[in-house]
Design a protein around this motif. Structure first.
Motif, PDB file in Angstrom:
ATOM      1  N   ARG A   1      -0.585  -7.654  -6.024  1.00  0.00           N
ATOM      2  CA  ARG A   1      -0.876  -7.652  -7.459  1.00  0.00           C
ATOM      3  C   ARG A   1      -0.554  -6.334  -8.136  1.00  0.00           C
ATOM      4  N   LEU A   2       0.010  -5.381  -7.427  1.00  0.00           N
ATOM      5  CA  LEU A   2       0.336  -4.085  -8.033  1.00  0.00           C
ATOM      6  C   LEU A   2       1.371  -4.256  -9.145  1.00  0.00           C
ATOM      7  N   PRO A   3       1.163  -3.629 -10.278  1.00  0.00           N
ATOM      8  CA  PRO A   3       2.174  -3.712 -11.369  1.00  0.00           C
ATOM      9  C   PRO A   3       3.346  -2.797 -11.092  1.00  0.00           C
ATOM     10  N   LYS A   4       4.368  -2.923 -11.928  1.00  0.00           N
ATOM     11  CA  LYS A   4       5.586  -2.134 -11.741  1.00  0.00           C
ATOM     12  C   LYS A   4       5.570  -0.824 -12.552  1.00  0.00           C
ATOM     13  N   LYS A   5       4.483  -0.535 -13.252  1.00  0.00           N
ATOM     14  CA  LYS A   5       4.441   0.663 -14.078  1.00  0.00           C
ATOM     15  C   LYS A   5       4.423   1.914 -13.215  1.00  0.00           C
ATOM     16  N   LYS A   6       5.181   2.943 -13.668  1.00  0.00           N
ATOM     17  CA  LYS A   6       5.296   4.168 -12.882  1.00  0.00           C
ATOM     18  C   LYS A   6       4.001   4.975 -12.891  1.00  0.00           C
ATOM     19  N   GLU A   7       3.185   4.868 -13.956  1.00  0.00           N
ATOM     20  CA  GLU A   7       1.974   5.658 -14.009  1.00  0.00           C
ATOM     21  C   GLU A   7       0.947   5.242 -12.963  1.00  0.00           C
ATOM     22  N   ASN A   8       1.194   4.146 -12.283  1.00  0.00           N
ATOM     23  CA  ASN A   8       0.258   3.665 -11.261  1.00  0.00           C
ATOM     24  C   ASN A   8       0.710   4.047  -9.862  1.00  0.00           C
ATOM     25  N   GLU A   9       1.535   5.107  -9.734  1.00  0.00           N
ATOM     26  CA  GLU A   9       2.056   5.490  -8.413  1.00  0.00           C
ATOM     27  C   GLU A   9       0.933   5.925  -7.480  1.00  0.00           C
ATOM     28  N   LYS A  10      -0.084   6.607  -8.024  1.00  0.00           N
ATOM     29  CA  LYS A  10      -1.199   7.036  -7.190  1.00  0.00           C
ATOM     30  C   LYS A  10      -1.947   5.835  -6.643  1.00  0.00           C
ATOM     31  N   VAL A  11      -2.152   4.841  -7.513  1.00  0.00           N
ATOM     32  CA  VAL A  11      -2.845   3.623  -7.060  1.00  0.00           C
ATOM     33  C   VAL A  11      -2.002   2.894  -6.021  1.00  0.00           C
ATOM     34  N   LYS A  12      -0.682   2.836  -6.275  1.00  0.00           N
ATOM     35  CA  LYS A  12       0.207   2.162  -5.324  1.00  0.00           C
ATOM     36  C   LYS A  12       0.171   2.844  -3.961  1.00  0.00           C
ATOM     37  N   THR A  13       0.125   4.211  -3.987  1.00  0.00           N
ATOM     38  CA  THR A  13       0.089   4.941  -2.717  1.00  0.00           C
ATOM     39  C   THR A  13      -1.205   4.656  -1.965  1.00  0.00           C
ATOM     40  N   GLU A  14      -2.319   4.646  -2.704  1.00  0.00           N
ATOM     41  CA  GLU A  14      -3.605   4.366  -2.057  1.00  0.00           C
ATOM     42  C   GLU A  14      -3.664   2.948  -1.493  1.00  0.00           C
ATOM     43  N   VAL A  15      -3.147   2.001  -2.283  1.00  0.00           N
ATOM     44  CA  VAL A  15      -3.160   0.620  -1.801  1.00  0.00           C
ATOM     45  C   VAL A  15      -2.235   0.471  -0.603  1.00  0.00           C
ATOM     46  N   GLY A  16      -1.066   1.154  -0.638  1.00  0.00           N
ATOM     47  CA  GLY A  16      -0.151   1.096   0.501  1.00  0.00           C
ATOM     48  C   GLY A  16      -0.797   1.641   1.767  1.00  0.00           C
ATOM     49  N   LYS A  17      -1.554   2.753   1.613  1.00  0.00           N
ATOM     50  CA  LYS A  17      -2.248   3.290   2.778  1.00  0.00           C
ATOM     51  C   LYS A  17      -3.326   2.323   3.259  1.00  0.00           C
ATOM     52  N   GLU A  18      -3.970   1.666   2.299  1.00  0.00           N
ATOM     53  CA  GLU A  18      -5.008   0.688   2.679  1.00  0.00           C
ATOM     54  C   GLU A  18      -4.390  -0.474   3.457  1.00  0.00           C
ATOM     55  N   VAL A  19      -3.211  -0.927   3.003  1.00  0.00           N
ATOM     56  CA  VAL A  19      -2.525  -2.013   3.712  1.00  0.00           C
ATOM     57  C   VAL A  19      -2.128  -1.566   5.112  1.00  0.00           C
ATOM     58  N   ALA A  20      -1.603  -0.333   5.216  1.00  0.00           N
ATOM     59  CA  ALA A  20      -1.183   0.163   6.529  1.00  0.00           C
ATOM     60  C   ALA A  20      -2.367   0.275   7.482  1.00  0.00           C
ATOM     61  N   ALA A  21      -3.513   0.778   6.961  1.00  0.00           N
ATOM     62  CA  ALA A  21      -4.696   0.897   7.809  1.00  0.00           C
ATOM     63  C   ALA A  21      -5.203  -0.471   8.253  1.00  0.00           C
ATOM     64  N   ALA A  22      -5.207  -1.432   7.296  1.00  0.00           N
ATOM     65  CA  ALA A  22      -5.672  -2.783   7.658  1.00  0.00           C
ATOM     66  C   ALA A  22      -4.723  -3.440   8.648  1.00  0.00           C
ATOM     67  N   ARG A  23      -3.417  -3.219   8.455  1.00  0.00           N
ATOM     68  CA  ARG A  23      -2.442  -3.833   9.358  1.00  0.00           C
ATOM     69  C   ARG A  23      -2.533  -3.225  10.755  1.00  0.00           C
ATOM     70  N   ARG A  24      -2.760  -1.904  10.811  1.00  0.00           N
ATOM     71  CA  ARG A  24      -2.915  -1.256  12.125  1.00  0.00           C
ATOM     72  C   ARG A  24      -4.190  -1.737  12.810  1.00  0.00           C
ATOM     73  N   LYS A  25      -5.258  -1.882  12.031  1.00  0.00           N
ATOM     74  CA  LYS A  25      -6.510  -2.366  12.598  1.00  0.00           C
ATOM     75  C   LYS A  25      -6.350  -3.776  13.133  1.00  0.00           C
ATOM     76  N   GLN A  26      -5.653  -4.630  12.371  1.00  0.00           N
ATOM     77  CA  GLN A  26      -5.415  -5.995  12.836  1.00  0.00           C
ATOM     78  C   GLN A  26      -4.551  -6.001  14.092  1.00  0.00           C
ATOM     79  N   HIS A  27      -3.543  -5.112  14.110  1.00  0.00           N
ATOM     80  CA  HIS A  27      -2.659  -5.034  15.275  1.00  0.00           C
ATOM     81  C   HIS A  27      -3.439  -4.633  16.525  1.00  0.00           C
ATOM     82  N   LEU A  28      -4.318  -3.612  16.380  1.00  0.00           N
ATOM     83  CA  LEU A  28      -5.102  -3.148  17.516  1.00  0.00           C
ATOM     84  C   LEU A  28      -6.055  -4.233  18.017  1.00  0.00           C
ATOM     85  N   SER A  29      -6.750  -4.879  17.068  1.00  0.00           N
ATOM     86  CA  SER A  29      -7.705  -5.919  17.483  1.00  0.00           C
ATOM     87  C   SER A  29      -6.988  -7.114  18.111  1.00  0.00           C
ATOM     88  N   SER A  30      -5.789  -7.457  17.589  1.00  0.00           N
ATOM     89  CA  SER A  30      -5.054  -8.584  18.163  1.00  0.00           C
ATOM     90  C   SER A  30      -4.556  -8.256  19.567  1.00  0.00           C
TER      91      SER A  30
END
Length: 617
Positions: free
Chosen positions: A149-178
């Protein structure tokens, strides 16, 4: 020992529906094993606690051992030796049924305890890891939904970076548990066999040691049997340890990958895109309309199969057909302020489904793959080579609508070559021109719709591979010395002349009507018509190009339509003169008469039309 079914740790990160479907089989097997273990433990506890009912308890144990064969384990491969061993133990229990007395201490240590440890340690561990895996999967799905749901606006780069890190952490956690869950399920297949036989070894040893008479009756034959069973259990233990070490090393290697594996759109600046794909698979977000103005997005697994786009939800055994891709079109679209969206349109022009990829690389590869499949090159003998050649040709046919003039300037050298070919070979019906264009990115302005002027090289490849040959639409005998001509539709509008592919409805060529300097029909062959196009050169001068076609209708009608279009251009500034001109257009009965005036669409989404002439050439 026969091979044991295993879950592949390499597929844990992708988490495809196929892997989930296989995982459900292992979970079903673990559930069945848990039920059977509880039943077996109850039987053993009855033997341990029922001193006065020892005969009845051993009889039930014998029956329960035989029941292992009827459990219908989903992963029952390799259980033949276990089943045969349990069958033999059942006979032993029947023979010892008359000799059993109190064996509380010995039975508790050698029979009841191992199965309790197996249930409390191994089966409980599998159940706990299953819950952790489910929580990690739900967390990953929520983070992916937030990321999508992230928008394409450039002013939201900080939010995009935080969400990207959140996705990476969740994906790594899922990978480890699997990985941990898969390892536990794989190991359970070995422990299951040992847990079924070890208690019975202790039970048999206790019976032999406790009863002298029993030892005298069948100790010799039981010694050799128990020795072979112990050797079998030991071999299984060795296999388990070796497999556990392999899984540990594999798990470390899989977890030592770069962080970009977990981060979506990690190479957004310069992704490595494969434009020659003829099949594609992965997760996409599907847009569903839930009302007049409301929509929902569902993350599903999509894959191509031949000329079809298939969708497979998690847990489904097989996928279902979503869209027939033959002769369809696909393009990137802006949809609800979401990134990486593209739309598939059916051959009849109706809007199809809208999908969203998770990265720029995935988005462009899906578009390229669907575009390749729509050309039906998967039916050729060597589709990979055909896809490569088609995409090389397509780079010379990409023409943004607003950059037509730029394309004309870049193609001027090839226009001179085409003019010389027309002068030397004016007997040929269909002219052929080659163009050397700059890179596609230089032609495309951001946010500009793109028109693909494709001279249909796919048709040539398909005809060669299918062994088919184009038939002459006029019923005349073709001369083998001349090259095979292509059929096109010629549309005359109040602004331009367009050559359209009759199969794909893609524009092959487009000429501004104001650039047409002369046009005429042949005096003897009424189906021959030609016109002269004025082409500006980069030096500021102009050159002329001549095009000659053979039509299935009279050439004079085409000339009449061209003349009518030029007259409309002249009188467009005067509405009254334009209305008087349109009323003077005659209607004929041997063709369609539609002249598009390039006006905005009406309320129904259809272009406004004027009477005019449309011809096929």
């Amino acid at each position: 020992m026969p091979a044991v079914d295993k879950l592949l740790l390499e597929e844990a990160l992708q988490d495809s529906p196929q892997t989930r479907s296989l995982l459900s089989v292992f979970e079903e097997d673990a559930g069945t094993l848990t039920d059977y273990t509880n039943q077996l433990l109850q039987a053993m506890q009855r033997v341990y606690g029922a001193q006065n009912e020892m005969c009845l308890a051993t009889q039930q144990l014998s029956k329960q051992l035989l029941a292992y064969e009827k459990q219908n384990f989903a992963l029952g491969k390799g259980d033949e030796e276990v089943i045969s061993t349990l069958h033999y133990f059942s006979k032993v229990v029947d023979e010892l049924n008359l000799l059993h007395t109190e064996l509380a201490k010995q039975l508790a240590d050698t029979m009841v305890l191992p199965i309790i440890q197996f249930r409390e340690k191994d089966l409980t561990e599998v159940s706990t890891l299953k819950d952790l895996f489910g929580l990690a999967s739900n967390e990953h799905d929520l983070s992916m939904a937030k990321y999508s749901r992230l928008p394409k606006k450039k002013e939201n780069e900080k939010v995009k970076t935080e969400v990207g890190k959140e996705v990476a952490a969740a994906r790594r956690k899922q990978h480890l548990s699997s990985l941990q869950y898969y390892c536990a399920l794989n190991a359970l297949q070995y422990r299951k066999q040992m847990a079924m036989m070890e208690p019975m070894i202790g039970f048999a040893h206790g019976q032999i040691n406790f009863f002298k008479k029993g030892a005298e009756m069948f100790s010799k034959r039981m010694d050799s049997f128990l020795s072979s069973v112990a050797d079998m259990v030991q071999s299984i233990q060795v296999e388990l340890e070796a497999e556990a070490e392999k899984m540990r090393v594999s798990q470390q290697e899989l977890l030592s990958v770069d962080e970009s594996v977990y981060t979506p759109d990690s190479d957004v600046a310069a992704p490595q895109i494969n434009r020659n794909l003829i099949q594609k698979a992965g997760y996409l977000n599907l847009r569903n309309k839930t009302g007049l103005v409301t929509t929902t997005w569902e993350r599903l697994y999509f894959f191509t199969q031949g000329g079809n786009l298939m969708c497979q939800p998690r847990g489904a055994v097989a996928g279902g057909l979503i869209q027939d891709l033959d002769n369809c079109s696909v393009m990137a679209v802006d949809c609800e302020d979401r990134r990486y969206c593209f739309q598939i349109t059916t051959p009849n022009g109706k809007s199809g489904i809208i999908l969203q990829a998770e990265s720029r690389k995935e988005n462009e590869e899906w578009i390229c793959a669907i575009n390749n499949i729509s050309r039906q090159i998967y039916l050729t003998d060597n589709p990979e080579a055909v896809a490569i050649k088609l995409n090389q040709t397509a780079l010379q046919a990409v023409t943004p609508i607003t950059s037509f003039g730029k394309k004309q300037e870049s193609s001027c050298p090839s226009q001179n070559l085409k003019n010389s070919e027309m002068e030397n070979e004016n007997d040929k019906i269909v002219p052929k021109a080659t163009a050397s264009l700059p890179e596609a990115e230089e032609l495309i302005a951001p946010g500009t719709p793109i028109q693909f002027d494709i001279v249909l090289p796919a048709t040539e490849f398909l005809d060669q591979n299918r062994g088919s040959r184009r038939t002459n639409p006029f019923g005349e005998t073709e001369d083998e010395s001349f090259p095979e001509a292509e059929e096109s539709h010629l549309m005359v509008t109040s602004q331009s002349l367009r050559l359209i592919d009759p199969q794909t409805q893609v524009s092959r060529a487009n000429f501004e009507l104001t650039s047409v300097t002369q046009f005429a029909a042949h005096q003897e062959n009424k189906r021959l018509v030609g016109f002269v196009i004025r082409v500006p050169e980069s030096t500021g001068e102009e050159s002329l190009s001549t095009y000659i076609f053979e039509s299935n209708s009279e050439g004079e009608k085409i000339c009449y339509a061209i003349n009518l279009g030029k007259e409309i251009i002249e009188v467009q500034k005067d509405p009254e003169a334009l209305a008087q001109l349109m009323l003077s257009i005659p209607l004929t009965n041997d063709g369609k008469y539609v002249l598009l005036n390039d006006q905005p669409d009406d309320d129904d989404g259809n272009p406004n039309e004027h009477r005019g002439a449309e011809s096929e050439a």
